[in-house]
Scaffold this motif. Structure first.
Motif: not given
Length: 601
Positions: A284-290, A456-468, A499-508
């Motif tokens: 999460a910290p690395h992806m938030q930096r990204f 890594y986004y596809h597998n460690f983020v998209t699908h990992l967050l699907e798993g979570a 996961f994203w914290g304040d790094s991304v503005t999430l809408d509904d």
């Protein structure tokens, strides 16, 4: 340009399609094979209530079952592939219905095999192998059946459940059918008032990666608008799948549906939670930096969910033809040796790949590898360089099962899903290594790093967050809470926000991401993407250091098919996944990629 400009399947050039006639030369030949097998399936019941008679009887039964499987697989695959290329075609829909019915007939006919093997004592099994030495050819599937002994129901109940196989698959079938033929999207306009057609494939394969903010965000708005109209229906469909698993696990005596699904994967609870938790918290910290880097470099007013896949270097977004992509992939995979490369060449140039875009075609990409034939790869080719990584990924699946099919019997080909994505992501890792080593252009190197981060986004983020998310869904269902669209949206939103914290503005609309993937209907599949990429990250680095010795270990794992449990298979391939160490190493490597990007901007 309007939505009407999308091609019908009949308008697609043959060279852009896979060679389906390698399975069956015509529809009539498929029908003949279907009818012949339908007549043959009941013949196996001559062994019913007889497997206690001795090793020779069991051997003959398993040999006949193997013959049935080898005939069934191409029949089913043909129907599935035709539907994938055009889900709106009534003939394809009808054929798929016939195929599902045939699967049900087969499952019902052979259900007694599992029940009767489970009923045999250990002493009887041992003596059977002595009586019929050729029975060792079927040792792997026999042992897999025996592992289910503690959770088996009565023989009559198992046969009844087998007869209802088509019904049990209904949630997935409904989801796929609705997604391919019912779900439509309105066209959208960019900031210059240019109209664009919108489909699932166009959004996920093109617009989501657009360098134009107005295209990304306006396409996203219409995409979410289309999804939202179906969220209650899709939620009911998914809730049915989840409830099915929960009830089945209780009937069989598992502690939970998660335990049952992991048992089928031959994976422990520790390995499952370790994979999700390590990446979720450490990455999460690395992806938030990204994400924050993208916001700064692209000068966005905010980093929205629609912007996460925006190209970071908008001025360098190379396009590539299919043939150029094929040449690049083959160059990158030379390190794997002639045997492996020859399989890749067949796949790229002998029409294993369906790369067209047409109305009704299934979105995303996949590889189907029917036993007794060559693999088939579906992709929508958009001439974007990123497609080279997707194509290499699917070729990794093709190479895996081409070799496994060649070296194993039909019942011992498929390994656990836990490691199924390792061979595919290995190709992506080797492609990235090759491109970085080959290029002296700093822009190209930066693009490759960005592409790696895309993997890594596809597998460690998209699908990992699907798993979570999926983990939370099963936890919720186990407590008896009703699964609704609102509940699914809440769970998905919380996973994304955590996961994203304040790094991304999430809408509904971000919460509706659970509607986009079919993996939720495939057991605990999503998290396994990260397990596979973890393994390929570690071993690809070994291949770079060691060369042939590391390659030989990896190829031996591919050829072993499903003859070992996944942790043991991956050890054979060169990585020990029994601890969190390789996971953390892989996450740290992602961190170094983000470091390199921050230095370059």
């Amino acid at each position: 340009m309007s939505v009407d400009d999308l091609k019908q399947r009949s308008e697609v050039h043959e060279n852009e399609t896979w060679k389906i006639e390698d399975l069956f030369s015509s529809e009539d030949v498929w029908k003949d094979a279907y009818e012949d097998l339908q007549k043959r399936i009941p013949e196996i019941t001559i062994y019913k209530d007889r497997l206690h008679e001795g090793g020779d009887v069991l051997l003959s039964c398993l040999q006949m079952d193997e013959q049935l499987k080898e005939k069934l697989i191409p029949i089913i695959t043909y129907a599935q592939l035709q539907l994938a290329t055009d889900g709106t075609d009534p003939l394809n829909q009808a054929r798929q219905g016939q195929a599902r019915a045939l699967i049900g007939e087969y499952q019902q006919a052979v259900a007694f095999i599992t029940s009767e093997i489970i009923a045999l004592s250990e002493e009887a099994i041992t003596s059977y192998f002595e009586q019929a030495p050729d029975l060792h050819d079927y040792e792997t599937p026999i042992q897999e059946i025996l592992k289910n002994r503690p959770y088996a129901l009565s023989k009559e109940t198992e046969e009844t459940l087998a007869a209802l196989g088509e019904v049990h698959d209904a949630p997935f079938t409904i989801y796929q059918q609705s997604k391919s033929s019912d779900l439509t999207f309105s066209p959208f306009r960019d900031d210059l008032d240019v109209e664009y057609p919108l489909s699932f494939a166009l959004y996920e394969d093109k617009y989501e990666f657009s360098e134009k903010t107005s295209v990304r965000r306006n396409a996203y708005e219409k995409f979410i608008e289309g999804l939202s109209r179906y969220q209650d229906t899709y939620a009911s469909t998914y809730a049915t799948e989840v409830r099915k698993q929960v009830i089945t696990s209780r009937l069989r005596g598992y502690e939970s549906a998660t335990d049952m699904l992991l048992h089928n994967q031959q994976v422990s609870q520790d390995a499952y939670h370790r994979q999700i938790d390590t990446i979720y918290h450490e990455l999460a910290p690395h992806m938030q930096r990204f994400a924050k880097l993208k916001k700064r470099v692209l000068e966005l007013d905010s980093m929205t969910f629609a912007d996460l896949k925006a190209p970071l270097d908008a001025d360098y977004n190379p396009e590539i033809t299919y043939n150029e992509s094929a040449e690049t992939i083959l160059e990158a995979l030379k390190v794997m040796g002639n045997e492996y490369v020859s399989v890749m060449e067949k796949g790229l140039y002998e029409r294993w790949v369906d790369r067209a875009d047409n109305i009704g075609k299934r979105t995303g990409a996949f590889c189907s590898s029917p036993y007794g034939s060559h693999p088939y790869i579906l992709i929508t080719w958009t001439n974007m360089m990123r497609g080279t990584f997707v194509l290499a990924h699917e070729l990794g699946h093709a190479g895996h099962f081409y070799l496994a099919n060649k070296h194993q019997r039909v019942g011992s080909v498929r390994p656990s899903r836990y490691m199924i994505e390792a061979p595919s992501t290995m190709n992506e890792m080797l492609l990235a290594q090759h491109l970085i080593a080959k290029s002296k252009d700093k822009n190209m190197k930066r693009w490759v790093i960005l592409s790696l981060l895309g993997t890594y986004y596809h597998n460690f983020v998209t699908h990992l967050l699907e798993g979570a998310f999926q983990r939370e869904v099963y936890k919720t269902a186990e407590t008896g809470i009703t699964i609704t669209a609102q509940k699914l949206n809440e769970l998905k939103y919380d996973v994304l926000a955590g996961f994203w914290g304040d790094s991304v503005t999430l809408d509904d609309g971000a919460a509706l991401t659970w509607m986009r993937q079919p993996h939720y209907y495939m057991g605990l599949y999503p998290y396994t993407y990260s397990a596979g990429l973890t393994a390929s990250t570690i071993v690809s680095q070994k291949i770079a250091r060691e060369g042939k010795p590391a390659v030989d270990k990896w190829l031996s794992m591919l050829k072993a098919g499903g003859t070992l449990e996944p942790i043991e298979l991956l050890k054979q391939g060169g990585v020990d996944m029994s601890t969190s160490e390789p996971i953390s190493q892989a996450v740290n490597y992602v961190g170094t990629l983000v470091d390199e990007l921050e230095k370059s901007f």
